[in-house]
Design an enzyme around this catalytic site. Sequence first.
Site, short mmCIF file in Angstrom:
data_model
loop_
_atom_site.label_atom_id
_atom_site.label_comp_id
_atom_site.label_asym_id
_atom_site.label_seq_id
_atom_site.Cartn_x
_atom_site.Cartn_y
_atom_site.Cartn_z
N HIS A 307 0.86 -1.18 0.00
CA HIS A 307 0.00 0.00 0.00
C HIS A 307 0.89 1.23 0.00
O HIS A 307 1.93 1.23 0.65
CB HIS A 307 -0.91 0.01 1.24
CG HIS A 307 -2.04 0.96 1.11
ND1 HIS A 307 -1.91 2.30 1.39
CD2 HIS A 307 -3.30 0.78 0.67
CE1 HIS A 307 -3.06 2.89 1.15
NE2 HIS A 307 -3.93 2.00 0.70
N ASP A 364 -8.07 -5.05 -0.04
CA ASP A 364 -8.60 -5.88 -1.12
C ASP A 364 -8.21 -7.34 -1.02
O ASP A 364 -8.72 -8.17 -1.76
CB ASP A 364 -8.14 -5.32 -2.48
CG ASP A 364 -8.87 -4.04 -2.80
OD1 ASP A 364 -10.04 -3.94 -2.41
OD2 ASP A 364 -8.27 -3.14 -3.41
N1 ACO Z 1 4.13 -7.77 -4.88
C1 ACO Z 1 5.49 -7.79 -5.03
N2 ACO Z 1 6.29 -6.72 -4.85
C2 ACO Z 1 5.71 -5.55 -4.53
C3 ACO Z 1 4.30 -5.45 -4.36
C4 ACO Z 1 3.51 -6.62 -4.54
N3 ACO Z 1 2.18 -6.56 -4.38
N4 ACO Z 1 3.99 -4.17 -4.05
C5 ACO Z 1 5.15 -3.50 -4.02
N5 ACO Z 1 6.19 -4.33 -4.30
C6 ACO Z 1 7.61 -3.98 -4.29
C7 ACO Z 1 7.99 -3.19 -5.54
O1 ACO Z 1 8.39 -4.05 -6.60
C8 ACO Z 1 9.10 -2.32 -5.01
O2 ACO Z 1 10.23 -3.13 -4.90
P1 ACO Z 1 11.72 -2.48 -5.13
O3 ACO Z 1 11.88 -1.47 -4.03
O4 ACO Z 1 12.66 -3.64 -5.01
O5 ACO Z 1 11.69 -1.88 -6.50
C9 ACO Z 1 8.66 -2.00 -3.57
O6 ACO Z 1 7.83 -3.11 -3.19
C10 ACO Z 1 7.87 -0.69 -3.45
O7 ACO Z 1 6.76 -0.76 -4.36
P2 ACO Z 1 6.16 0.48 -5.14
O8 ACO Z 1 5.43 -0.03 -6.33
O9 ACO Z 1 7.23 1.50 -5.35
O10 ACO Z 1 5.17 1.05 -4.05
P3 ACO Z 1 3.98 2.03 -4.36
O11 ACO Z 1 3.68 2.73 -3.10
O12 ACO Z 1 4.26 2.85 -5.57
O13 ACO Z 1 2.78 1.03 -4.78
C11 ACO Z 1 0.91 -0.41 -4.68
C12 ACO Z 1 1.76 0.66 -3.93
C13 ACO Z 1 0.49 0.11 -6.05
C14 ACO Z 1 -0.36 -0.67 -3.86
C15 ACO Z 1 1.74 -1.71 -4.82
O14 ACO Z 1 2.10 -2.20 -3.54
C16 ACO Z 1 1.00 -2.79 -5.62
O15 ACO Z 1 1.08 -2.81 -6.85
N6 ACO Z 1 0.26 -3.72 -4.93
C17 ACO Z 1 -0.53 -4.71 -5.63
C18 ACO Z 1 -1.85 -4.10 -6.11
C19 ACO Z 1 -2.84 -3.84 -4.99
O16 ACO Z 1 -3.08 -4.68 -4.14
N7 ACO Z 1 -3.45 -2.65 -5.03
C20 ACO Z 1 -4.47 -2.26 -4.06
C21 ACO Z 1 -3.99 -1.15 -3.19
S1 ACO Z 1 -5.20 -0.77 -1.96
C22 ACO Z 1 -6.35 0.14 -2.79
O17 ACO Z 1 -6.09 0.85 -3.73
C23 ACO Z 1 -7.69 0.05 -2.33
#
Ligand code: ACO
Length: 428
Positions: A307, A364
């Site tokens: 998140h 979610d």
């Molecule tokens: N699975 C694997 N790796 C992940 C995940 C995941 N679900 N989420 C983040 N990471 C990793 C990224 O690859 C990144 O790794 P790195 O530092 O080695 O490059 C690190 O964790 C940080 O991730 P970001 O994408 O930079 O974090 P950001 O804050 O931009 O993204 C997000 C947040 C979009 C929610 C992300 O965690 C994601 O894509 N999750 C899966 C989708 C999801 O569940 N979305 C619902 C969010 S809740 C809502 O909107 C109601």
Amino acid sequence: MADIAILEVNGKRLEFPVIKGAENELAIDIKTLRAASGGVVTIDPGYKNTGSCTSAITFLNGEEGILRYRGYSIEELADKADFLEVAYLLIFGELPTAAQLAKFDADIKAEAHVDEDVKKILDGFPKTAHPMGVLSSLTSALIAFNPDSVNVNSEEDMYNAIVKIMGKFPVLTAWAHRKKMGLPLDYGDDSLGYVENFMKMMFNKPNKEYKANSVINNSIDKLLILHADHEQNCSTSTVRIVGSSHAGLYASISAGISALWGPLHGGANQAVIEMLEDIKADGGDTKKYMAKAKDKQDPFRLMGFGHRVYKNFDPRAKIIKVAADDVLGALGVEDPILEIAKGLEQEALSDSYFVDRKLYPNVDFYSGIIYRALGIPTEMFTPMFALGRLPGWIAQWREMRLQKEPIGRPRQIYTGENLRSFKDVSKR
Ligand code: ACO
């Protein structure tokens, strides 16, 4: 902590006020930066460090896992309030008195219908259309049937616009589902409560008397409350920025629905179930998918994990996890994907990749499992989220207009070609 921040740009010392929120959050107010520095701006893609507004609606502390609407904890609201009370609280700032709530309910009911011609628009969509696309389009279409612009300085005008969309939105959401299922469209029953009536509009069959199930309806009510607002997330920021051009409420909400649709935002609830089903179909090997999620060459992400703001746990996920167990138990549903979900969660919580990056289950991760147990089809999960988020979007739009926020218009740093001369097509 000092109440000014000092920045040196091109040898020039600049001072900016530091503002403090009600919960002691600090922000450097850079409103004067560009003028004072001779054109320097800040850059922050994804707005990870940028506050776009001040807001008195929702407080969220991602480090401590706190979520409050208008000062009330999400745990207490999910336990004691109903969705309509929470909607009123979010929009108008205080819990309604019994009389205010009764009036709000009656006024919404008086608007719980749409022009019959909306059916013709719905008719034009293929059955395969995703209900989020249908919902966004029909919400936008409401403008054509309700063209009067809202005088935001008139409390009465504002109130009328709010009850209108609160009344019509559940009809459109249920119709997006009925269209897909090939069921006749109806307007429900105004003797029922907001959630009960919505569920009837969704599931009423033409040849069978509809019987409400209180376990199901209470769970839906709770899920809607948990989704009702979440401060400046992607869809809410979209609603505020579209509204900041003085586009109307329907146009702003329609844009918010489109933003919510994406799998990185509200669309994750559908993506989670699809992912869990894929894992099940592939033999249920959670370790294989954990490895994929960690492999930077593999685009797979563990949906429902991570998140932008919660770096501890998502308090909504905690409530939903307990509710999922209760609901499945009460309905006697045994869902093998719940076991897969629990297995993934266990592994992720003890895996250094997820622990180091502070990736925890989000709202979610479990909501789809409950929706499924309650008989909601997978493609309707995100529209259910939209129905829950509606009061939050309305509250944020109203606040933005009442605060007279300027039009949202970020700057950029240009990285393209410098000035060059046009070449005639024959010379390229
Ligand atoms: N699975 C694997 N790796 C992940 C995940 C995941 N679900 N989420 C983040 N990471 C990793 C990224 O690859 C990144 O790794 P790195 O530092 O080695 O490059 C690190 O964790 C940080 O991730 P970001 O994408 O930079 O974090 P950001 O804050 O931009 O993204 C997000 C947040 C979009 C929610 C992300 O965690 C994601 O894509 N999750 C899966 C989708 C999801 O569940 N979305 C619902 C969010 S809740 C809502 O909107 C109601």
